[in-house]
Design a protein around this motif. Structure first.
Motif, PDB file in Angstrom:
ATOM      1  N   UNK A  53       0.820  -1.213  -0.001  1.00 12.17           N
ATOM      2  CA  UNK A  53       0.002   0.055  -0.095  1.00 12.17           C
ATOM      3  C   UNK A  53       1.109   1.549  -0.077  1.00 12.17           C
ATOM      4  N   UNK A  54       1.770   1.204   0.907  1.00 14.02           N
ATOM      5  CA  UNK A  54       2.782   2.487   0.765  1.00 14.02           C
ATOM      6  C   UNK A  54       3.478   2.654  -0.392  1.00 14.02           C
ATOM      7  N   UNK A  55       3.954   1.591  -1.089  1.00 16.41           N
ATOM      8  CA  UNK A  55       4.546   1.620  -2.626  1.00 16.41           C
ATOM      9  C   UNK A  55       3.676   2.239  -3.438  1.00 16.41           C
ATOM     10  N   UNK A  56       2.587   1.351  -3.361  1.00 15.24           N
ATOM     11  CA  UNK A  56       1.278   2.027  -4.320  1.00 15.24           C
ATOM     12  C   UNK A  56       1.134   3.544  -4.325  1.00 15.24           C
ATOM     13  N   UNK A  57       1.124   4.056  -3.055  1.00 19.53           N
ATOM     14  CA  UNK A  57       0.872   5.550  -2.865  1.00 19.53           C
ATOM     15  C   UNK A  57       1.882   6.368  -3.163  1.00 19.53           C
ATOM     16  N   UNK A  58       3.297   5.886  -3.515  1.00 17.09           N
ATOM     17  CA  UNK A  58       4.189   6.610  -4.309  1.00 17.09           C
ATOM     18  C   UNK A  58       3.799   6.977  -5.730  1.00 17.09           C
ATOM     19  N   UNK A  59       2.532   6.771  -6.167  1.00 14.55           N
ATOM     20  CA  UNK A  59       2.184   7.038  -7.512  1.00 14.55           C
ATOM     21  C   UNK A  59       1.731   8.684  -7.304  1.00 14.55           C
ATOM     22  N   UNK A  60       1.159   8.867  -6.043  1.00 13.80           N
ATOM     23  CA  UNK A  60       1.003  10.332  -5.607  1.00 13.80           C
ATOM     24  C   UNK A  60       1.901  11.373  -5.933  1.00 13.80           C
ATOM     25  N   UNK A  61       3.234  11.094  -5.877  1.00 12.57           N
ATOM     26  CA  UNK A  61       4.477  11.637  -6.009  1.00 12.57           C
ATOM     27  C   UNK A  61       5.064  12.021  -7.571  1.00 12.57           C
ATOM     28  N   UNK A  62       4.243  11.226  -8.403  1.00 14.27           N
ATOM     29  CA  UNK A  62       4.801  11.025  -9.927  1.00 14.27           C
ATOM     30  C   UNK A  62       3.952  11.964 -10.858  1.00 14.27           C
ATOM     31  N   UNK A  63       4.170  13.026 -11.253  1.00 15.57           N
ATOM     32  CA  UNK A  63       3.451  14.024 -12.162  1.00 15.57           C
ATOM     33  C   UNK A  63       3.359  13.133 -13.475  1.00 15.57           C
ATOM     34  N   UNK A  64       2.256  13.603 -14.093  1.00 16.40           N
ATOM     35  CA  UNK A  64       1.575  13.157 -15.448  1.00 16.40           C
ATOM     36  C   UNK A  64       2.885  13.360 -16.366  1.00 16.40           C
ATOM     37  N   UNK A  65       3.322  14.561 -16.304  1.00 18.12           N
ATOM     38  CA  UNK A  65       4.054  15.119 -17.293  1.00 18.12           C
ATOM     39  C   UNK A  65       5.454  14.227 -17.310  1.00 18.12           C
ATOM     40  N   UNK A  66       5.854  13.811 -16.243  1.00 21.74           N
ATOM     41  CA  UNK A  66       7.032  13.130 -16.202  1.00 21.74           C
ATOM     42  C   UNK A  66       6.956  11.496 -16.679  1.00 21.74           C
ATOM     43  N   UNK A  67       5.768  11.019 -16.788  1.00 23.79           N
ATOM     44  CA  UNK A  67       5.835   9.684 -17.480  1.00 23.79           C
ATOM     45  C   UNK A  67       5.014  10.015 -19.030  1.00 23.79           C
ATOM     46  N   UNK A  68       5.047  10.954 -19.618  1.00 25.19           N
ATOM     47  CA  UNK A  68       4.163  11.073 -20.661  1.00 25.19           C
ATOM     48  C   UNK A  68       4.744  10.430 -21.883  1.00 25.19           C
ATOM     49  N   UNK A  69       6.103  10.266 -21.966  1.00 27.22           N
ATOM     50  CA  UNK A  69       6.896   9.707 -23.014  1.00 27.22           C
ATOM     51  C   UNK A  69       6.787   8.157 -22.818  1.00 27.22           C
ATOM     52  N   UNK A  70       7.133   7.544 -21.681  1.00 29.94           N
ATOM     53  CA  UNK A  70       7.069   6.060 -21.487  1.00 29.94           C
ATOM     54  C   UNK A  70       5.639   5.518 -21.932  1.00 29.94           C
ATOM     55  N   UNK A  71       4.531   6.347 -21.305  1.00 30.24           N
ATOM     56  CA  UNK A  71       3.312   5.828 -21.465  1.00 30.24           C
ATOM     57  C   UNK A  71       2.844   5.897 -22.794  1.00 30.24           C
ATOM     58  N   UNK A  72       3.325   6.972 -23.761  1.00 27.31           N
ATOM     59  CA  UNK A  72       3.000   6.938 -25.170  1.00 27.31           C
ATOM     60  C   UNK A  72       3.875   5.703 -25.713  1.00 27.31           C
ATOM     61  N   UNK A  82       1.753   2.829 -27.536  1.00 29.18           N
ATOM     62  CA  UNK A  82       2.109   2.544 -29.036  1.00 29.18           C
ATOM     63  C   UNK A  82       2.319   0.880 -29.360  1.00 29.18           C
ATOM     64  N   UNK A  83       3.345   0.556 -28.283  1.00 30.04           N
ATOM     65  CA  UNK A  83       3.613  -0.984 -28.599  1.00 30.04           C
ATOM     66  C   UNK A  83       2.398  -2.027 -28.461  1.00 30.04           C
ATOM     67  N   UNK A  84       1.560  -1.669 -27.435  1.00 25.65           N
ATOM     68  CA  UNK A  84       0.140  -2.419 -27.126  1.00 25.65           C
ATOM     69  C   UNK A  84      -0.757  -1.958 -28.459  1.00 25.65           C
ATOM     70  N   UNK A  85      -0.478  -1.324 -29.235  1.00 28.40           N
ATOM     71  CA  UNK A  85      -1.404  -0.844 -30.457  1.00 28.40           C
ATOM     72  C   UNK A  85      -2.419  -0.271 -30.035  1.00 28.40           C
ATOM     73  N   UNK A  86      -2.531   0.663 -29.217  1.00 29.54           N
ATOM     74  CA  UNK A  86      -3.705   1.392 -28.585  1.00 29.54           C
ATOM     75  C   UNK A  86      -3.491   2.735 -28.937  1.00 29.54           C
ATOM     76  N   UNK A  87      -2.421   3.367 -29.575  1.00 35.48           N
ATOM     77  CA  UNK A  87      -2.539   4.572 -30.141  1.00 35.48           C
ATOM     78  C   UNK A  87      -3.686   5.188 -30.950  1.00 35.48           C
ATOM     79  N   UNK A  88      -4.142   6.454 -30.722  1.00 42.48           N
ATOM     80  CA  UNK A  88      -5.212   6.964 -31.208  1.00 42.48           C
ATOM     81  C   UNK A  88      -6.498   5.988 -31.112  1.00 42.48           C
ATOM     82  N   UNK A  89      -6.709   5.502 -29.979  1.00 43.29           N
ATOM     83  CA  UNK A  89      -7.640   4.890 -29.562  1.00 43.29           C
ATOM     84  C   UNK A  89      -8.318   5.320 -28.149  1.00 43.29           C
ATOM     85  N   UNK A  90      -9.534   5.366 -27.768  1.00 50.20           N
ATOM     86  CA  UNK A  90      -9.971   5.829 -26.685  1.00 50.20           C
ATOM     87  C   UNK A  90      -9.629   4.803 -25.394  1.00 50.20           C
ATOM     88  N   UNK A  91      -9.342   3.469 -25.804  1.00 52.33           N
ATOM     89  CA  UNK A  91      -8.860   2.768 -24.755  1.00 52.33           C
ATOM     90  C   UNK A  91      -7.358   3.038 -24.258  1.00 52.33           C
TER      91      UNK A  91
END
Length: 272
Positions: free
Chosen positions: A104-123, A127-136
């Motif tokens: 639970x404590x490790x899970x809450x570390x997500x509170x300290x991660x801004x969305x902007x910092x992971x935009x490139x890894x998420x992209x 893209x690898x999952x084939x979900x780019x330009x898809x609402x999913x």
């Protein structure tokens, strides 16, 4: 003892109400003006010739499609968050093991991660999952970033449920599933309403993930669709304000329905 009137608090509340009301008034007033009227009088003046042409222009554009996409994303995000967070918060509250507490404590570390910092890894992952330009591809990361806050809020609400109630249910022969479904969930409805409103707002107003993870008009959401009223050299402010006004109505309706439970959940009294 009779209490006196708190004039200072009333004055401060009035000032705060004025600060909130002025932008809302400017938005509604601008949406009822023509472009010429807006350019001549500005956003705060009353419209000289009120018109609904801006609303009709917005409805005739691709805005209904953006509204539908945003509604799909919002409903899906809320469904995912509720389906995952409610049992997760129950396990965190009822299981006193060290492993669950550490996770639970490790899970809450997500509170300290801004969305902007992971935009490139998420992209890259989307893209690898084939979900780019898809609402999913927009739904999954949006829901993921709602989980830490929602888990924290709902676990606080579930901790307010009295342990004696669980003991009484156990004496009646009720198992863990029955305690979860008939005790924890009903008594935590204020906390559940809080996470519903929070995740709905995050999905409805989300800008970065739709910007990075979508491209075509068919997958645009409202925050991106507002750019349709901006050209290279000008901005159609009356139409833009009309679109913003229409986009706030669903969120306002959700808030009005769940406002009491939302306040109780944020105050940490969801289980009382």
């Amino acid at each position: 003892m009779r209490r006196g009137h708190n004039y200072l608090a009333g004055a401060a509340a009035g000032v705060w109400l004025l600060i909130i009301a002025i932008p809302l008034y400017a938005m509604v007033s601008s949406s009822l003006k023509t472009r010429t009227d807006f350019s001549n009088s500005g956003p705060l003046a009353l419209p000289t010739e009120p018109t609904l042409q801006n609303m009709l222009e917005v409805i005739a554009s691709s805005f209904p499609r953006y509204l539908l996409n945003t509604a799909i994303v919002t409903v899906a995000v809320v469904a995912l968050v509720v389906a995952l967070v409610v049992p997760l918060a129950y396990v965190v509250v009822r299981n006193r093991g060290r492993a669950v507490s550490t996770i639970f404590r490790v899970f809450l570390l997500g509170l300290a991660i801004p969305v902007q910092a992971v935009a490139i890894p998420v992209f890259y992952l989307i893209s690898i999952a084939g979900l780019y330009d898809n609402l999913i591809g927009v739904i999954l990361p949006t829901a993921a970033f709602c989980l830490p806050v929602c888990t924290l809020v709902l676990s606080g609400a579930m901790r307010d449920v009295s342990p004696e109630m669980y003991e009484a249910l156990a004496l009646d022969g009720g198992g863990s599933f029955r305690a979860f479904w008939t005790l924890a969930v009903p008594l935590s409805r204020s906390g559940i309403a809080t996470i519903v409103v929070y995740s709905a707002l995050q999905a409805w107003n989300g800008f970065l993930f739709p910007l990075v993870l979508t491209q075509s008009v068919d997958t645009k959401t409202i925050p991106l669709g507002l750019f349709d009223f901006q050209t290279q050299f000008s901005v159609n402010m009356p139409a833009l304000m009309s679109a913003v006004l229409l986009s706030t109505i669903p969120v306002l309706i959700v808030y009005l329905i769940a406002r009491r439970s939302l306040v109780q959940g944020l105050m940490g009294i969801g289980g009382k």
